[in-house]
Design an enzyme around this catalytic site. Structure first.
Site, PDB file in Angstrom:
ATOM      1  N   ASP A  12      28.644  30.774  35.051  1.00  0.00           N
ATOM      2  CA  ASP A  12      27.271  30.334  34.748  1.00  0.00           C
ATOM      3  C   ASP A  12      27.005  28.927  35.279  1.00  0.00           C
ATOM      4  OD1 ASP A  12      28.163  28.408  32.672  1.00  0.00           O
ATOM      5  OD2 ASP A  12      28.687  30.222  31.562  1.00  0.00           O
ATOM      6  N   ASP A  52      39.454  35.896  42.823  1.00  0.00           N
ATOM      7  CA  ASP A  52      40.270  35.987  41.617  1.00  0.00           C
ATOM      8  C   ASP A  52      41.009  34.659  41.373  1.00  0.00           C
ATOM      9  OD1 ASP A  52      42.040  36.607  39.626  1.00  0.00           O
ATOM     10  OD2 ASP A  52      43.004  38.270  40.676  1.00  0.00           O
ATOM     11  N   ASP A  72      37.532  28.314  32.079  1.00  0.00           N
ATOM     12  CA  ASP A  72      36.296  28.605  31.349  1.00  0.00           C
ATOM     13  C   ASP A  72      36.112  30.120  31.391  1.00  0.00           C
ATOM     14  OD1 ASP A  72      33.766  28.843  30.351  1.00  0.00           O
ATOM     15  OD2 ASP A  72      32.799  27.613  31.876  1.00  0.00           O
ATOM     16  N   SER A  73      36.872  30.792  30.565  1.00  0.00           N
ATOM     17  CA  SER A  73      36.936  32.253  30.666  1.00  0.00           C
ATOM     18  C   SER A  73      36.309  32.917  29.460  1.00  0.00           C
ATOM     19  CB  SER A  73      38.401  32.686  30.734  1.00  0.00           C
ATOM     20  OG  SER A  73      38.988  32.544  29.454  1.00  0.00           O
ATOM     21  N   THR A  74      36.260  34.230  29.532  1.00  0.00           N
ATOM     22  CA  THR A  74      35.859  35.010  28.368  1.00  0.00           C
ATOM     23  C   THR A  74      37.091  35.247  27.492  1.00  0.00           C
ATOM     24  OG1 THR A  74      34.752  37.023  27.667  1.00  0.00           O
ATOM     25  CG2 THR A  74      36.073  37.180  29.656  1.00  0.00           C
ATOM     26  N   PRO A 105      39.417  41.382  32.264  1.00  0.00           N
ATOM     27  CA  PRO A 105      39.751  40.570  33.438  1.00  0.00           C
ATOM     28  C   PRO A 105      40.360  39.211  33.081  1.00  0.00           C
ATOM     29  CG  PRO A 105      37.371  41.096  33.374  1.00  0.00           C
ATOM     30  CD  PRO A 105      38.003  41.764  32.207  1.00  0.00           C
TER      31      PRO A 105
HETATM   32  N1  AG3 Z   1      33.357  31.344  27.566  1.00  0.00           N
HETATM   33  C1  AG3 Z   1      33.821  31.747  26.242  1.00  0.00           C
HETATM   34  C2  AG3 Z   1      33.315  33.081  25.828  1.00  0.00           C
HETATM   35  C3  AG3 Z   1      33.985  33.674  24.648  1.00  0.00           C
HETATM   36  C4  AG3 Z   1      32.986  34.333  23.767  1.00  0.00           C
HETATM   37  N2  AG3 Z   1      33.522  35.360  22.978  1.00  0.00           N
HETATM   38  C5  AG3 Z   1      32.775  36.259  22.305  1.00  0.00           C
HETATM   39  N3  AG3 Z   1      31.497  36.197  22.287  1.00  0.00           N
HETATM   40  N4  AG3 Z   1      33.393  37.214  21.689  1.00  0.00           N
HETATM   41  C6  AG3 Z   1      31.998  31.540  27.892  1.00  0.00           C
HETATM   42  C7  AG3 Z   1      31.639  31.033  29.237  1.00  0.00           C
HETATM   43  C8  AG3 Z   1      30.677  29.913  29.179  1.00  0.00           C
HETATM   44  N5  AG3 Z   1      30.684  29.187  30.414  1.00  0.00           N
END
Ligand code: AG3
Length: 284
Positions: free
Chosen positions: A90, A141, A160-162, A167
């Site tokens: 983002d 990647d 800065d991940s999920t 992935p």
């Molecule tokens: N990074 C963390 C997202 C984790 C959210 N988890 C959830 N909603 N279960 C988000 C990226 C922001 N740049």
């Protein structure tokens, strides 16, 4: 999930809880090569990006996360000039990193180009630094990037991940941390978003352990609120092979840019761990 009364809900089945946001409408939905991305217009939080059902960014409160994922680590490293952001599609972290005049190059390594293209449309305010000559945007990647990158080539790596599933799973393991350590210059720091201290303490413990096993034996977690993430309470963890110096508080006090949440005092406060957390990581 979205019901008839226009509530978007993310549920956390293992934690018997959920977060709902009232939405005006869905603006976009697509299945990319990697994941499902949805964009909503909410009643009270501006726009919302959701990936595979998990909230990622809202217009109203992303400043908390993006400022706390960037400024603490950049004011801890003695002289950060080269920064990589793994994930972060983002572009919010990239924008915050490039507020630091001393940063000469910031590279965002996002696997899914669609995240960035949709952010450019729906969160243009996060993408204002994308045209900065110091910015480099790669759509590859991140795991492979750190594996193949030259040793000692970067000062700060921000992950800065999920959540660590799908992935992003490979961003929380020993091989990845070893590769990151190889890429870091002496004194380099890795900073990783590390989920909720309340709900994901086991994950944080295993992350500390695995970082330590990879040679990142010094770790410091910062705590901050994040309304749209599970439990509303979130964390970022810095890791390094060498002990942390106290953060550059004078530089933070004199920073030449405005922030909404980050300040030298907030930085100090965010480093204070509650006793249950101290206990949980004390043996690691
Ligand atoms: N990074 C963390 C997202 C984790 C959210 N988890 C959830 N909603 N279960 C988000 C990226 C922001 N740049």
């Amino acid at each position: 999930m979205r019901d008839e009364e226009n509530w978007f809900t993310e549920t956390y089945p293992q934690h018997g809880s959920a977060l709902s946001l009232r939405i005006k409408r869905k603006l976009h939905e697509e299945m990319t090569a990697f994941q499902k991305i949805e964009i909503f217009d909410t009643e009270c939080f501006g726009k919302l990006m959701v990936i595979d059902g998990c909230t990622m960014v809202s217009t109203r409160e992303n400043f908390l996360y993006h400022e706390m994922m960037t400024h603490p680590v950049l004011f801890t490293h003695p002289q950060p000039e080269t920064v990589w952001i793994i994930g972060g599609g983002d572009c919010g972290s990239l924008r915050e990193v490039l507020r630091h005049p001393g940063v000469k190059k910031a590279t965002q390594i996002e696997i899914d180009e669609r995240v960035t293209r949709l952010a450019e449309i729906h969160f243009p305010e996060l993408c204002t630094a994308n045209t900065d000559p110091r910015a480099e945007l790669l759509f590859i990647d991140g795991i492979r990037w750190v594996k193949e990158a030259a040793p000692a080539s970067v000062d700060v790596i921000i992950v800065d991940s999920t959540d660590p599933v799908g992935p992003a799973e490979g961003l929380f393991n020993e091989a990845f941390y070893r590769d990151c350590l190889k890429c870091l210059r002496p004194g380099g720091i890795l900073a990783q978003q590390s989920e909720s201290p309340l709900l994901h303490l086991d994950l944080i413990r295993s992350m500390y352990r695995v970082m330590g096993a990879a040679g990142l034996t010094h770790r410091q977690t910062l705590f901050f609120p994040q309304f749209i993430y599970p439990s509303g309470w979130w964390s970022g963890t810095m890791a390094s092979a060498t002990p942390f110096e106290p953060f550059r508080e004078q530089a933070a006090l004199a920073k030449p840019f405005a922030t909404e949440y980050y300040s030298a005092a907030m930085h100090r406060a965010a480093l204070t761990a509650p006793p249950f957390f101290e206990r949980a990581v004390s043996d690691l």
